[in-house]
Design a protein around this motif. Structure first.
Motif, PDB file in Angstrom:
ATOM      1  N   GLU A  56      13.475  -7.936 -14.056  1.00  5.60           N
ATOM      2  CA  GLU A  56      12.001  -8.321 -13.730  1.00  5.60           C
ATOM      3  C   GLU A  56      11.561  -7.302 -12.575  1.00  5.60           C
ATOM      4  O   GLU A  56      10.744  -7.007 -12.664  1.00  5.60           O
ATOM      5  N   ALA A  57      12.695  -7.299 -11.840  1.00  5.09           N
ATOM      6  CA  ALA A  57      12.269  -6.613 -10.642  1.00  5.09           C
ATOM      7  C   ALA A  57      12.305  -5.013 -11.093  1.00  5.09           C
ATOM      8  O   ALA A  57      11.331  -4.523 -10.751  1.00  5.09           O
ATOM      9  N   ARG A  58      13.051  -4.645 -12.004  1.00  3.10           N
ATOM     10  CA  ARG A  58      12.783  -3.116 -12.473  1.00  3.10           C
ATOM     11  C   ARG A  58      11.616  -3.014 -13.030  1.00  3.10           C
ATOM     12  O   ARG A  58      10.877  -1.838 -12.895  1.00  3.10           O
ATOM     13  N   LEU A  59      11.194  -3.899 -13.883  1.00  2.00           N
ATOM     14  CA  LEU A  59      10.081  -3.695 -14.583  1.00  2.00           C
ATOM     15  C   LEU A  59       9.094  -3.820 -13.730  1.00  2.00           C
ATOM     16  O   LEU A  59       7.758  -3.047 -13.733  1.00  2.00           O
ATOM     17  N   VAL A  70      16.018  -4.311  -6.681  1.00  3.21           N
ATOM     18  CA  VAL A  70      16.406  -3.377  -7.746  1.00  3.21           C
ATOM     19  C   VAL A  70      17.682  -2.805  -7.281  1.00  3.21           C
ATOM     20  O   VAL A  70      18.516  -2.482  -8.011  1.00  3.21           O
ATOM     21  N   ILE A  71      17.997  -2.416  -5.988  1.00  3.55           N
ATOM     22  CA  ILE A  71      18.888  -1.643  -5.577  1.00  3.55           C
ATOM     23  C   ILE A  71      19.990  -2.353  -4.798  1.00  3.55           C
ATOM     24  O   ILE A  71      20.936  -1.717  -4.587  1.00  3.55           O
ATOM     25  N   GLU A  72      19.694  -3.499  -4.372  1.00  2.00           N
ATOM     26  CA  GLU A  72      20.260  -4.228  -3.396  1.00  2.00           C
ATOM     27  C   GLU A  72      21.779  -4.741  -4.274  1.00  2.00           C
ATOM     28  O   GLU A  72      21.539  -5.531  -5.311  1.00  2.00           O
ATOM     29  N   PRO A  73      22.966  -4.618  -3.735  1.00  2.00           N
ATOM     30  CA  PRO A  73      24.097  -5.203  -4.129  1.00  2.00           C
ATOM     31  C   PRO A  73      24.067  -6.749  -4.063  1.00  2.00           C
ATOM     32  O   PRO A  73      23.233  -7.337  -3.246  1.00  2.00           O
ATOM     33  N   ALA A  74      24.624  -7.537  -4.855  1.00  6.07           N
ATOM     34  CA  ALA A  74      24.890  -9.012  -4.722  1.00  6.07           C
ATOM     35  C   ALA A  74      25.043  -9.243  -3.612  1.00  6.07           C
ATOM     36  O   ALA A  74      24.083 -10.110  -2.852  1.00  6.07           O
ATOM     37  N   ALA A  90      13.554 -18.741  -1.952  1.00  4.49           N
ATOM     38  CA  ALA A  90      14.847 -19.038  -2.532  1.00  4.49           C
ATOM     39  C   ALA A  90      15.262 -18.974  -3.929  1.00  4.49           C
ATOM     40  O   ALA A  90      16.099 -18.469  -4.347  1.00  4.49           O
ATOM     41  N   LEU A  91      14.323 -19.153  -4.860  1.00  3.00           N
ATOM     42  CA  LEU A  91      14.436 -19.306  -6.266  1.00  3.00           C
ATOM     43  C   LEU A  91      14.238 -17.808  -6.844  1.00  3.00           C
ATOM     44  O   LEU A  91      15.146 -17.394  -7.594  1.00  3.00           O
ATOM     45  N   VAL A  92      13.557 -16.891  -6.032  1.00  5.24           N
ATOM     46  CA  VAL A  92      13.693 -15.459  -6.477  1.00  5.24           C
ATOM     47  C   VAL A  92      15.009 -14.813  -5.963  1.00  5.24           C
ATOM     48  O   VAL A  92      15.484 -13.988  -6.504  1.00  5.24           O
ATOM     49  N   PHE A  93      15.315 -14.929  -4.490  1.00  5.26           N
ATOM     50  CA  PHE A  93      15.951 -13.929  -3.913  1.00  5.26           C
ATOM     51  C   PHE A  93      17.436 -14.583  -3.737  1.00  5.26           C
ATOM     52  O   PHE A  93      18.537 -13.819  -3.376  1.00  5.26           O
ATOM     53  N   GLN A  94      17.716 -15.902  -3.964  1.00  8.43           N
ATOM     54  CA  GLN A  94      18.969 -16.338  -3.795  1.00  8.43           C
ATOM     55  C   GLN A  94      19.900 -16.460  -5.112  1.00  8.43           C
ATOM     56  O   GLN A  94      19.544 -16.808  -6.134  1.00  8.43           O
ATOM     57  N   ALA A  95      20.798 -15.510  -4.921  1.00  7.32           N
ATOM     58  CA  ALA A  95      21.889 -15.165  -6.035  1.00  7.32           C
ATOM     59  C   ALA A  95      21.096 -14.854  -7.384  1.00  7.32           C
ATOM     60  O   ALA A  95      21.166 -15.623  -8.309  1.00  7.32           O
ATOM     61  N   PRO A  96      20.140 -13.827  -7.373  1.00  9.47           N
ATOM     62  CA  PRO A  96      19.426 -13.484  -8.456  1.00  9.47           C
ATOM     63  C   PRO A  96      20.415 -13.041  -9.789  1.00  9.47           C
ATOM     64  O   PRO A  96      21.345 -12.320  -9.205  1.00  9.47           O
ATOM     65  N   GLY A  97      20.062 -13.340 -11.004  1.00  6.45           N
ATOM     66  CA  GLY A  97      20.880 -12.959 -12.027  1.00  6.45           C
ATOM     67  C   GLY A  97      20.336 -11.728 -12.703  1.00  6.45           C
ATOM     68  O   GLY A  97      19.202 -11.007 -12.222  1.00  6.45           O
TER      69      GLY A  97
END
Length: 222
Positions: free
Chosen positions: A121-124, A191-195, A108-115
């Motif tokens: 960080e995901a792109r990196l 990286v590619i998923e919309p909000a 939840a911390l990683v994937f819930q409403a990521p800023g």
């Protein structure tokens, strides 16, 4: 994994611009690595240059080369810092009374409403993984990181099996490998998923954790 940070020569032979104070030196290294992370996430590993990193860190190239000989060395230092950070997180998993719930909270911390910072960080992560596919030196370093993380997750699974919260029939090492692979894949999707699609990523992470970290069968269940 051996740190790529240079140990520093004797004070009489110190090169100009390099802090003598160990704390100041560590702060400078941390600033360079943070700048490199931003450059790699924004521009990609190949496009980002040493000059770009220097401008981002607000230092001269000569100053940067006091600490790192190349972009490869910067990436290796980033890998070591990431390893230490994640291992510290996973040590907490050894002490939890409910591993599945702990993993669920982390998902939840990683994937819930990521800023923006989490997406960067995901792109990196994707950039560095791609570079590891081309660069044997970086691939070797990241294989060592993966080995450490796999072992730490397997240890947490064994601990959960011992306290009766995870099915004892689950093989810890293969399950840990599956968890790492699923997490890496979901980070790539971030990286590619919309909000509006991130809820699906969180649901997938939770589904995987529930399936892998299944509870022991109850008496009479088939």
């Amino acid at each position: 994994m051996t740190s790529t940070h240079k140990t520093g020569p004797a004070p009489a032979r110190r090169r100009p611009g390099r802090p003598v104070d160990p704390a100041a030196r560590e702060r400078r290294i941390a600033a360079i690595l943070a700048a490199a992370r931003r450059c790699f996430a924004r521009d990609g590993f190949w496009k980002a240059s040493i000059g770009d990193i220097c401008r981002e860190a607000e230092i001269s190239p000569g100053n940067l080369y006091q600490y790192f000989d190349s972009k490869d060395d910067i990436v290796l230092a980033m890998a070591e810092a990431e390893r230490q950070s994640i291992l510290e997180l996973l040590r907490g998993w050894l002490d939890t009374d409910d591993l599945a719930a702990t993993v669920d909270n982390y998902s939840a911390l990683v994937f819930q409403a990521p800023g923006p910072e989490q997406r960067a960080e995901a792109r990196l992560a994707v950039e560095v993984l791609a570079e590891a596919s081309r660069n044997p030196r970086i691939a070797e370093a990241f294989c060592r990181v993966d080995d450490d993380l796999r072992q730490a997750i397997a240890d947490a699974i064994r601990r959960a099996q011992a306290n009766g919260t995870v099915d004892p029939a689950l093989p810890p090492e293969p399950a840990a490998t599956a968890m790492l692979a699923i997490y890496d894949g979901l980070i790539g999707r971030l990286v590619i998923e919309p909000a509006e699609g991130c809820d699906a990523l969180l649901a997938a992470a939770r589904c995987a954790a529930q399936a892998l970290l299944r509870r022991p069968p109850t008496a009479g269940s088939s």
